[in-house]
Design a protein around this motif. Structure first.
Motif, PDB file in Angstrom:
ATOM      1  N   ASP A 659       0.831  -1.207   0.000  1.00  0.00           N
ATOM      2  CA  ASP A 659       0.000   0.000   0.000  1.00  0.00           C
ATOM      3  C   ASP A 659       0.869   1.262   0.000  1.00  0.00           C
ATOM      4  N   GLU A 660       1.944   1.223   0.809  1.00  0.00           N
ATOM      5  CA  GLU A 660       2.840   2.381   0.847  1.00  0.00           C
ATOM      6  C   GLU A 660       3.637   2.506  -0.455  1.00  0.00           C
ATOM      7  N   VAL A 661       3.917   1.365  -1.073  1.00  0.00           N
ATOM      8  CA  VAL A 661       4.604   1.407  -2.370  1.00  0.00           C
ATOM      9  C   VAL A 661       3.740   2.121  -3.397  1.00  0.00           C
ATOM     10  N   ILE A 662       2.436   1.786  -3.409  1.00  0.00           N
ATOM     11  CA  ILE A 662       1.529   2.434  -4.363  1.00  0.00           C
ATOM     12  C   ILE A 662       1.418   3.928  -4.068  1.00  0.00           C
ATOM     13  N   LYS A 663       1.364   4.288  -2.783  1.00  0.00           N
ATOM     14  CA  LYS A 663       1.302   5.710  -2.424  1.00  0.00           C
ATOM     15  C   LYS A 663       2.572   6.432  -2.888  1.00  0.00           C
ATOM     16  N   LEU A 665       4.381   5.552  -5.354  1.00  0.00           N
ATOM     17  CA  LEU A 665       4.292   5.647  -6.812  1.00  0.00           C
ATOM     18  C   LEU A 665       3.428   6.836  -7.219  1.00  0.00           C
ATOM     19  N   GLU A 666       2.317   7.035  -6.480  1.00  0.00           N
ATOM     20  CA  GLU A 666       1.450   8.174  -6.778  1.00  0.00           C
ATOM     21  C   GLU A 666       2.148   9.499  -6.485  1.00  0.00           C
ATOM     22  N   LYS A 667       2.937   9.525  -5.407  1.00  0.00           N
ATOM     23  CA  LYS A 667       3.671  10.756  -5.077  1.00  0.00           C
ATOM     24  C   LYS A 667       4.714  11.052  -6.157  1.00  0.00           C
ATOM     25  N   CYS A 668       5.362   9.999  -6.638  1.00  0.00           N
ATOM     26  CA  CYS A 668       6.341  10.171  -7.716  1.00  0.00           C
ATOM     27  C   CYS A 668       5.676  10.815  -8.930  1.00  0.00           C
ATOM     28  N   SER A 669       4.476  10.336  -9.256  1.00  0.00           N
ATOM     29  CA  SER A 669       3.746  10.879 -10.397  1.00  0.00           C
ATOM     30  C   SER A 669       3.309  12.313 -10.145  1.00  0.00           C
ATOM     31  N   SER A 670       2.827  12.588  -8.918  1.00  0.00           N
ATOM     32  CA  SER A 670       2.349  13.942  -8.605  1.00  0.00           C
ATOM     33  C   SER A 670       3.492  14.958  -8.575  1.00  0.00           C
ATOM     34  N   ASP A 671       4.708  14.494  -8.262  1.00  0.00           N
ATOM     35  CA  ASP A 671       5.879  15.385  -8.261  1.00  0.00           C
ATOM     36  C   ASP A 671       6.418  15.632  -9.663  1.00  0.00           C
ATOM     37  N   GLY A 672       5.784  15.030 -10.651  1.00  0.00           N
ATOM     38  CA  GLY A 672       6.215  15.227 -12.036  1.00  0.00           C
ATOM     39  C   GLY A 672       7.443  14.433 -12.421  1.00  0.00           C
ATOM     40  N   ILE A 673       7.714  13.362 -11.679  1.00  0.00           N
ATOM     41  CA  ILE A 673       8.883  12.524 -11.969  1.00  0.00           C
ATOM     42  C   ILE A 673       8.411  11.327 -12.780  1.00  0.00           C
ATOM     43  N   PRO A 674       8.799  11.217 -14.045  1.00  0.00           N
ATOM     44  CA  PRO A 674       8.341  10.075 -14.857  1.00  0.00           C
ATOM     45  C   PRO A 674       8.973   8.769 -14.383  1.00  0.00           C
ATOM     46  N   ALA A 675       8.110   7.792 -14.104  1.00  0.00           N
ATOM     47  CA  ALA A 675       8.611   6.477 -13.700  1.00  0.00           C
ATOM     48  C   ALA A 675       9.172   5.754 -14.917  1.00  0.00           C
ATOM     49  N   ASP A 676      10.236   4.971 -14.705  1.00  0.00           N
ATOM     50  CA  ASP A 676      10.852   4.228 -15.803  1.00  0.00           C
ATOM     51  C   ASP A 676      10.609   2.741 -15.631  1.00  0.00           C
ATOM     52  N   ILE A 677      11.094   1.948 -16.579  1.00  0.00           N
ATOM     53  CA  ILE A 677      10.837   0.514 -16.575  1.00  0.00           C
ATOM     54  C   ILE A 677      11.513  -0.160 -15.384  1.00  0.00           C
ATOM     55  N   VAL A 678      12.647   0.384 -14.917  1.00  0.00           N
ATOM     56  CA  VAL A 678      13.339  -0.214 -13.777  1.00  0.00           C
ATOM     57  C   VAL A 678      12.486  -0.095 -12.525  1.00  0.00           C
ATOM     58  N   LEU A 679      11.853   1.045 -12.327  1.00  0.00           N
ATOM     59  CA  LEU A 679      10.991   1.238 -11.160  1.00  0.00           C
ATOM     60  C   LEU A 679       9.823   0.260 -11.197  1.00  0.00           C
ATOM     61  N   TYR A 680       9.169   0.153 -12.343  1.00  0.00           N
ATOM     62  CA  TYR A 680       8.013  -0.753 -12.437  1.00  0.00           C
ATOM     63  C   TYR A 680       8.450  -2.211 -12.286  1.00  0.00           C
ATOM     64  N   ASN A 681       9.580  -2.577 -12.845  1.00  0.00           N
ATOM     65  CA  ASN A 681      10.051  -3.957 -12.704  1.00  0.00           C
ATOM     66  C   ASN A 681      10.396  -4.286 -11.261  1.00  0.00           C
ATOM     67  N   THR A 682      10.863  -3.275 -10.495  1.00  0.00           N
ATOM     68  CA  THR A 682      11.136  -3.492  -9.069  1.00  0.00           C
ATOM     69  C   THR A 682       9.860  -3.865  -8.330  1.00  0.00           C
ATOM     70  N   ILE A 683       8.784  -3.147  -8.626  1.00  0.00           N
ATOM     71  CA  ILE A 683       7.487  -3.462  -7.986  1.00  0.00           C
ATOM     72  C   ILE A 683       6.991  -4.827  -8.454  1.00  0.00           C
ATOM     73  N   ALA A 817      -9.399   0.530 -14.310  1.00  0.00           N
ATOM     74  CA  ALA A 817      -9.626   1.818 -14.972  1.00  0.00           C
ATOM     75  C   ALA A 817      -9.521   2.972 -13.994  1.00  0.00           C
ATOM     76  N   PHE A 818      -9.862   2.722 -12.729  1.00  0.00           N
ATOM     77  CA  PHE A 818      -9.865   3.796 -11.726  1.00  0.00           C
ATOM     78  C   PHE A 818      -8.841   3.548 -10.629  1.00  0.00           C
ATOM     79  N   GLY A 819      -7.846   2.746 -10.925  1.00  0.00           N
ATOM     80  CA  GLY A 819      -6.811   2.500  -9.926  1.00  0.00           C
ATOM     81  C   GLY A 819      -6.910   1.123  -9.326  1.00  0.00           C
ATOM     82  N   LEU A 820      -6.103   0.896  -8.299  1.00  0.00           N
ATOM     83  CA  LEU A 820      -6.017  -0.430  -7.694  1.00  0.00           C
ATOM     84  C   LEU A 820      -7.300  -0.821  -6.997  1.00  0.00           C
TER      85      LEU A 820
END
Length: 822
Positions: A659-663, A665-683, A817-820
């Protein structure tokens, strides 16, 4: 009158302009004997005033290498009762100046001073010339100073030119400054040879402002000749000033075809200006204030020079040539007003070649092409040197394929390319990762520099072909091609580790890696090449990759000791390499100790250092320490990025805090930091280990919406998670969809290439997999995707080229469609 037979080398006699028959040879030197020869530099003299036989015997002894006999004969010459004159030593001094033999000339000089011989100007000249050619610049300068202060003779301009030339040859700027100071103090003028030497000194100092002042003075005093312009073009090209070089070239062309230049060829084949070269007098505004210690010399400032240029127009400094400096951009003059001599054609070609060669080093292909066109329009022969510069310019911009077309033209003309041309072609092929062609060009070279071999090794490193690189290293040793530090940087990268990136290091691979590293370092010591930062970093990276932590720390201490003795900062990248290796080897305690030492020693760590240590916290299972490091990172002015969030998520995934990982991830997106394939593969990796299919499906759908293409690791995590849960059909469907997305995210593109890919996927050839790997060797993801699809086909799983219509993809699109929570 008493006559003495004379026995001297033929070459020495020839220097006097006398024609005598050669009757014998000794030790490869021609000798003559006559009782009627008494020639000197001034003509025939009596044997009573000039003991020529003694001089001849001394020179004979020097030619034969018997220096003891020469010294004995010289002492005998000085031991006679007769008063000696300067002419008695001319032949000896002439030999010393020609050979050169600075030691014997100093021995002769000492004897002449002891015997109070009155030195002639020719004695001074020959002595200075011998010392200069022998590299005894300080002694030559002392002779000039002595001549100025203690003699009735005056130091002449040729003497100073000899000394300046020696300073240029030995790059002795200190003695050049002293020589120029003496010239100015004596009020001596300059001729065209002096100006040519001053230009070479300016090139050594990379001083373009002095060149401009020399040009201004030459224009004021001379009507610039072909040879003078040739020297200026050479200077401008060495200083990488193409605009000035082209302007001088166009004036040179104009003079060659409009006037009757007085260029003559010497007996040795050298070109010189046959017009009278009268030295220009010394004036208040000289160009050499930079070189001089005199405060009385005032040079025009750069501002004055620029203002004069602006007032008089861009090309007026070229002394009313009537040729626009920009004319070269339109191909230059194409009509020949009158035929010119072969010597002038040669001079023009040399100047064109110099500029084209500079175009190659500055990657100015447009100018090189226009100069080639102008050469053809002027009827100048394109030489191998011309093609060398042009091909090097061509491949630096367009690549080796265009260069090969020009090589075909050379082949039709029966012209053999230079080694530098082949080296440039090989380097271009290596950069294009065409190793076969690169090696072919290397095989054709006779004396090749190191850089094309380094380019080949770099390509082998990129393509992960150490076996191919080993063959080239063996060839370098066989041909005695000396390595440089770049060679060793690449050798550590290529051979420093054994299993990486395919397997983790083990006991056997570590022993092998240690032997390789030792052999490379011994070779560095043998060639006297110390480590630089990058070679040491590559070595440490290899040790870390193999998990050799003990050796890693030892080499870190060696690096700290070496760079501290060199007063060089060891550099954060080296520490980061060590920290990363320790973290990968799970040596968190050692990593923390090194990090604390870095902080206590005042090292300005960078964002990468913090990210490595945040990753280290996952080994310690301490998320609070990771957050504390993030706070330190922000306080030091580094903003978190995708790598920082990835390291934090690894800490959370250890404790299954999805749950904290998803949060996060959302903070990363809200800060305008584009997530890359390495981040998603880690999850995905963490979710796969814990069997969290909901997290996996959510991440896959999010990746698709953000248009991030999966990679082989993504497919592996997803496929393993479904299989572990027993959903084998879903696993195959997911694998197919992700493989197609690896190829392209657009259905239209997939449909366009469908036939080509299906021929490979459904091929019944036993070597089909090898063909796929070979065809797509430059695109690993595409090759892996086709192999996955071929496996699906072999497993009788139908392939749909519309992944968006897959039931699995449609379900994920609907459920998330609306998230997890959806």
């Amino acid at each position: 009158m008493q006559r003495f037979p004379l026995r001297v080398p033929w070459k020495s006699i020839a220097n006097y302009g006398l024609r005598v028959p050669e009757i014998g040879r000794k030790n490869g030197v021609g000798f003559m004997e006559t009782s009627r020869f008494y020639g000197t530099a001034e003509g025939y003299r009596s044997a009573e005033s000039v003991p020529r036989p003694v001089q001849g015997e001394i020179v004979n002894a020097l030619y034969s290498g018997d220096r003891n006999r020469a010294s004995y004969l010289l002492s005998e010459l000085g031991g006679g009762s007769r008063a000696l004159q300067a002419e008695d030593f001319i032949l000896i001094l002439q030999y010393c100046a020609k050979t050169p033999d600075p030691l014997f000339v100093m021995e002769t000089w000492k004897l002449m001073k002891e015997k109070d011989v009155e030195f002639s100007g020719r004695c001074y000249f020959l002595t200075i010339r011998a010392l200069c050619k022998g590299g005894y610049l300080e002694e030559a300068l002392n002779v000039v100073s002595f001549l100025e202060e203690n003699s009735d003779e005056n130091a002449t301009l040729p003497m100073y030119n000899n000394l300046l030339n020696a300073c240029v040859q030995t790059h002795s700027l200190k003695y050049a400054n002293e020589c120029l100071h003496l010239m100015e103090r004596q009020g001596l003028g300059k001729n065209e040879i002096t100006y040519a030497l001053l230009l070479k000194l300016a090139v050594l100092q990379e001083d373009f402002s002095t060149v401009k002042k020399i040009l201004k003075e030459c224009v004021n005093f001379y009507s610039l000749s072909i040879l003078t312009l040739r020297r200026f073009i050479w200077t401008f090209t060495r200083l990488r000033d193409l605009e000035s070089a082209c302007a001088a070239l166009q004036q040179m062309v104009a003079i060659a075809f409009q006037d009757y230049p007085s260029v003559t060829k010497t007996a040795e084949g050298k070109l010189y200006n046959s017009r009278l070269d009268i030295p220009m007098p010394c004036c208040d505004k000289l160009i050499l204030s930079r070189h001089s210690h005199s405060n009385n010399i005032v040079s025009p400032s750069d501002a004055e020079y620029c203002k004069e240029e602006e007032d008089s127009g861009k090309t007026e400094r070229w002394a009313k040539t009537g040729v626009d400096a920009e004319e070269v951009r339109d191909g230059g003059p194409s009509v020949l007003q009158k035929p010119i001599s072969r010597q002038l054609m040669k001079l023009l070609r040399w100047s064109f070649n110099d500029i084209i060669a500079t175009c190659a080093s500055m990657q100015n292909l447009v100018l090189a092409e226009k100069l080639m066109s102008q050469m053809q329009s002027l009827g100048l022969e394109l030489s191998c040197n011309t093609y060398d510069g042009f091909i090097r310019a061509l491949v630096s911009v367009k690549g080796f394929r265009d260069g090969m077309e020009v090589l075909k033209v050379m082949q039709l003309k029966n012209m053999k390319p230079y080694d530098s041309t082949l080296a440039a072609m090989s380097t271009s092929c290596s950069r294009g990762l065409e190793l076969d062609l690169a090696e072919m060009f290397l095989d054709q070279t006779l004396q090749c520099p190191t850089y094309p071999y380094n380019a080949f090794l770099e390509a082998c490193d990129t393509l992960d072909q150490p076996e191919r690189a080993l063959q080239v290293v063996a060839k370098m040793k066989r041909l005695n091609i000396l390595p440089d530090i770049r060679t060793y940087e690449l050798l550590f990268s290529l051979f420093g580790n054994v299993n990486a990136p395919y397997e983790d290091g083990n006991m056997w691979s570590q022993v092998d890696a240690a032997k390789r590293i030792y052999a490379i370092e011994m070779d560095m010591i043998r060639h006297g090449i110390p480590h630089n930062h990058l070679s040491m970093q590559n070595l440490l990276k290899a040790l870390g990759t193999e998990g050799m932590t003990k050796e890693l720390i030892q080499h870190l201490r060696v690096a700290e000791n070496q760079f501290s003795h060199e007063s060089t900062y060891i550099g954060i990248p080296i520490y980061n390499t060590v920290l990363h290796g320790l973290v990968e080897a799970k040596e968190s305690g050692v990593a923390i100790e090194i990090f604390r030492n870095m902080i206590s020693c005042g090292y300005s760590v960078d964002a990468a250092t913090y990210e490595i240590m945040i990753d280290c916290c996952s080994i310690l299972r301490c998320y609070k320490s990771a957050c504390a490091l993030v706070s330190m990172m922000i306080r030091d002015g580094f903003c978190p990025n995708a790598v920082t969030y990835t390291a934090l998520m690894k800490n959370l995934l250890i404790f299954d805090r999805f749950d904290e990982v998803i949060k996060l991830l959302e903070k990363c997106s809200s800060d305008g930091i584009p997530a890359d394939i390495v981040l998603y593969n880690t999850i995905l990796n963490g979710a796969s280990d814990k069997g969290r299919l909901d997290i996996i499906e959510f991440i896959i759908e999010r990746m698709h919406r953000e248009k991030i293409q999966p990679d082989p690791a993504t497919c592996s995590h997803v496929f393993s998670a479904y299989v572990d849960k027993g959903f084998c059909i879903t696993a195959m469907e997911a694998l197919q969809v992700l493989s197609l997305r690896m190829i392209s995210l657009e259905d239209d593109i997939l449909e366009e290439s469908r036939l080509e890919y299906e021929n490979l996927i459904f091929s019944e050839d036993l070597e089909a997999e090898s063909h796929i790997i070979e065809i797509f060797k430059d695109s690993t993801n595409l090759a892996v995707a086709l192999l996955y699809l071929r496996w699906c086909a072999i497993s009788s799983f139908p392939i749909s080229w519309l992944p968006s219509q897959s039931p699995w993809a449609i379900r994920l699109s609907t459920d998330y469609a609306f998230g997890l929570s959806g």
